[in-house]
Structures are given as structure tokens and as C-alpha cells.
Write an enzyme that holds these catalytic residues in place. Sequence first.
Site, PDB file in Angstrom:
ATOM      1  N   ARG A 151      -4.989   0.214  -0.341  1.00 22.17           N
ATOM      2  CA  ARG A 151      -6.304  -0.149  -0.880  1.00 22.17           C
ATOM      3  C   ARG A 151      -6.571   0.703  -2.125  1.00 22.17           C
ATOM      4  O   ARG A 151      -5.978   1.776  -2.308  1.00 22.17           O
ATOM      5  CB  ARG A 151      -7.412   0.105   0.151  1.00 22.17           C
ATOM      6  CG  ARG A 151      -7.317  -0.712   1.419  1.00 22.17           C
ATOM      7  CD  ARG A 151      -8.490  -0.376   2.336  1.00 22.17           C
ATOM      8  NE  ARG A 151      -8.520  -1.195   3.535  1.00 22.17           N
ATOM      9  CZ  ARG A 151      -7.996  -0.830   4.714  1.00 22.17           C
ATOM     10  NH1 ARG A 151      -7.409   0.367   4.828  1.00 22.17           N
ATOM     11  NH2 ARG A 151      -8.066  -1.619   5.767  1.00 22.17           N
ATOM     12  N   LYS A 178      -9.885   3.029   6.133  1.00 25.04           N
ATOM     13  CA  LYS A 178     -11.259   2.794   6.585  1.00 25.04           C
ATOM     14  C   LYS A 178     -11.478   3.445   7.936  1.00 25.04           C
ATOM     15  O   LYS A 178     -10.586   3.469   8.780  1.00 25.04           O
ATOM     16  CB  LYS A 178     -11.532   1.293   6.666  1.00 25.04           C
ATOM     17  CG  LYS A 178     -11.628   0.610   5.308  1.00 25.04           C
ATOM     18  CD  LYS A 178     -12.020  -0.845   5.453  1.00 25.04           C
ATOM     19  CE  LYS A 178     -12.201  -1.514   4.096  1.00 25.04           C
ATOM     20  NZ  LYS A 178     -12.573  -2.934   4.219  1.00 25.04           N
ATOM     21  N   HIS A 187      -6.666  -5.399  -5.606  1.00 25.41           N
ATOM     22  CA  HIS A 187      -6.497  -6.163  -4.373  1.00 25.41           C
ATOM     23  C   HIS A 187      -5.443  -7.260  -4.527  1.00 25.41           C
ATOM     24  O   HIS A 187      -4.872  -7.702  -3.536  1.00 25.41           O
ATOM     25  CB  HIS A 187      -7.845  -6.759  -3.931  1.00 25.41           C
ATOM     26  CG  HIS A 187      -8.409  -6.051  -2.742  1.00 25.41           C
ATOM     27  ND1 HIS A 187      -8.804  -4.737  -2.793  1.00 25.41           N
ATOM     28  CD2 HIS A 187      -8.604  -6.451  -1.454  1.00 25.41           C
ATOM     29  CE1 HIS A 187      -9.238  -4.370  -1.605  1.00 25.41           C
ATOM     30  NE2 HIS A 187      -9.113  -5.382  -0.774  1.00 25.41           N
ATOM     31  N   ARG A 241      -2.328  -5.704  -3.353  1.00 20.69           N
ATOM     32  CA  ARG A 241      -2.341  -5.553  -1.888  1.00 20.69           C
ATOM     33  C   ARG A 241      -2.145  -6.909  -1.206  1.00 20.69           C
ATOM     34  O   ARG A 241      -1.386  -7.029  -0.247  1.00 20.69           O
ATOM     35  CB  ARG A 241      -3.665  -4.915  -1.461  1.00 20.69           C
ATOM     36  CG  ARG A 241      -3.842  -4.732   0.048  1.00 20.69           C
ATOM     37  CD  ARG A 241      -5.056  -3.863   0.293  1.00 20.69           C
ATOM     38  NE  ARG A 241      -5.628  -4.028   1.619  1.00 20.69           N
ATOM     39  CZ  ARG A 241      -5.255  -3.345   2.700  1.00 20.69           C
ATOM     40  NH1 ARG A 241      -4.275  -2.462   2.606  1.00 20.69           N
ATOM     41  NH2 ARG A 241      -5.846  -3.540   3.863  1.00 20.69           N
ATOM     42  N   HIS A 255      -5.425  -2.940   9.245  1.00 23.46           N
ATOM     43  CA  HIS A 255      -6.488  -3.799   9.741  1.00 23.46           C
ATOM     44  C   HIS A 255      -6.771  -3.493  11.210  1.00 23.46           C
ATOM     45  O   HIS A 255      -5.851  -3.470  12.030  1.00 23.46           O
ATOM     46  CB  HIS A 255      -6.099  -5.278   9.613  1.00 23.46           C
ATOM     47  CG  HIS A 255      -6.124  -5.786   8.213  1.00 23.46           C
ATOM     48  ND1 HIS A 255      -5.451  -6.928   7.811  1.00 23.46           N
ATOM     49  CD2 HIS A 255      -6.749  -5.313   7.098  1.00 23.46           C
ATOM     50  CE1 HIS A 255      -5.673  -7.120   6.519  1.00 23.46           C
ATOM     51  NE2 HIS A 255      -6.448  -6.168   6.069  1.00 23.46           N
ATOM     52  N   TYR A 286      -3.628 -14.313   5.732  1.00 24.10           N
ATOM     53  CA  TYR A 286      -2.434 -14.435   4.905  1.00 24.10           C
ATOM     54  C   TYR A 286      -1.473 -15.487   5.421  1.00 24.10           C
ATOM     55  O   TYR A 286      -0.543 -15.871   4.714  1.00 24.10           O
ATOM     56  CB  TYR A 286      -1.715 -13.087   4.822  1.00 24.10           C
ATOM     57  CG  TYR A 286      -2.546 -12.032   4.159  1.00 24.10           C
ATOM     58  CD1 TYR A 286      -2.689 -11.998   2.771  1.00 24.10           C
ATOM     59  CD2 TYR A 286      -3.227 -11.085   4.913  1.00 24.10           C
ATOM     60  CE1 TYR A 286      -3.480 -11.047   2.163  1.00 24.10           C
ATOM     61  CE2 TYR A 286      -4.014 -10.119   4.303  1.00 24.10           C
ATOM     62  CZ  TYR A 286      -4.138 -10.112   2.927  1.00 24.10           C
ATOM     63  OH  TYR A 286      -4.927  -9.169   2.335  1.00 24.10           O
TER      64      TYR A 286
END
Length: 304
Positions: A145, A169, A238, A241, A264, A273
Site C-alpha cells: 500500500r 492496516k 494503487h 498494487r 486483507h 480481483y
Amino acid sequence: MAAPLSGFIRHLQSEKRHSARTCDNYQRDLQRLALWLTGVGCDCWADLSSHDVRRYVAHLSKGGLGGRSIARHLSSIRRFYQYLLREGLARDNPALDIRAPKTGRRLPKVADVDQINQLLEVNPDDPLEVRDLAMFELMYSSGLRLAELAGLDLLSLDLKGREVRVLGKGNKERILPVGGKAVTALNNWLAMRSSVAPEGEPAVFVSQRGDRLSRRSIQARLARWGVLQGADQRLHPHLLRHSFASHMLESSGDLRAVQELLGHADIATTQVYTHLDFQHLARVYDQSHPRARRRRGGSGSGES
């Protein structure tokens, strides 16, 4: 129809203490409904039926509103009718069981492998461009990220082991592999970094002033890089990514592994995806599923 609506807005302002902006949103939504009702010959709030609400949802959808916007309109209607029921101005809440159409999830844009190769197969000699190439190689190599790249410290790099440790995150740490091309680009940058960064600076990627490169600067440098390399779309972090995730999934088919690499928490986030290789999956299905394969030697007499 204006009086009940005015009363409802006063109720939100005085009893519920909603902000002026929230009240304006409710008023705008309900005035739009009132205008539609007048157009279809309905002049009383109590006469609105569930069938009418469904027609109104179809009207909003036809007018170009997405699922989220329609859901907000329905929420306004439901809240309004709760007030009307309390005041004895309605018999039921006609929007209670009406749902908005589902909003299609925005699909990430990606670059194909040839585009990525064109973007990264360069030999910069300017220190800042050497730095930029190292950043972009690492982002694509490991699926970082923007915040993870900007926050990367020297102690997080293990180029001999071809690994990088990032803080994602929720302050969750993960260790990611680094590809050979990215290792080479990073070594080239680290050999020049000392000429820019002051002693004791922990950041891997620094600006001309020697301090940690900001997220905004990384975005601007990538956009500039795309222009210089003749990219056919505006480049942003992004995109690298997303391209990493798409290319990994296309090659491996391992959704769980890609989920771990991307950091994730929910695999549903990674599943976005899967659309990118859907044509391949469809071909596999057609070739493999016993009910998908066509019979050889004619269609058969029982088919119509």
C-alpha cells in the site's frame, strides 16, 4: 403535503438535534419524493403504498442514481413515516421492507504485464529517478500500500533474504517476499541514498531535503514517471498494487495466498480481483464441467 414535512424537519432539529446538513439532506430527499407524488396524482402522504415506493425506486434508478443513493432515499422515507405514524398522519410505513438495488462494486484498474515491463525496464542515472524506480519496483513486487511504502524503514528491509517487513492496516505486521528486480533496484538506490539522507534518518525513501518522502510526493513522482515512460493511463500507487494482485492471482489461482500477501482481513476484499481472470475460468469450466461440455456427434433427438 408541505405541513407534515415541515413538522418532520422541526422534529429532527429540535428533538433529535440533528445537524443543519443532515436536516437539509432529509428535506431534499423528501421534497424529491413529494414532487414525484404530485406528478403521479398523489397528494396525501397517507396514500403512499409499498407499490408506489417500488415505482419510485425504479424512477430513481432510471434517473441515474446508484444503489447507495437510493438506499439513502429509502432511509429518509422510512424515518419520515416513523414520524408520521407517531403523529397519527399515516397508517403504515410503506418503505419498511423495500430494499435498494445492489450497487456493483467498483473494479480496480490494472496494467497488463507488458505495460508494467515497459514502465519499469529503464536504466535511470539520476539519484531521484533511481529512488523512484526502487519504489515502484517494490510496490509491484510485493503489493505494498502507499502508506506501507512511505512508512518503510531501513530496518524493515532484508535484501539478502529478499524480504520486507511492513506495518499494514490495524497495525498488523506482515513479511513479504521481494523479487529479484526489486532487490537490484533497491540496492542501486541504497548505494546512492547516503548522498541525500542525513545520518540517523530511518526512512528508506527520502526526499531531496533528506527527510521521509511523503505519500503525496510518491503519488506525484509515479504520475510523472508514467508520463515520461509514455504510459497510456494515469499511474497511481494503487494501480501497481492492483496489478500485483491480478497478476499473482492469474498465475497461481491461489486466492488465500494473495489475500495474505495483500494483508486483507476479509477474503471478500480479495475476491474483487477474480473478475480479471474470469474468461480463463470460463474456458476451464466449459472444458471441465460434465454438464457444460457439448455432446459429440450431433445435438441429439430430444433437444428442441
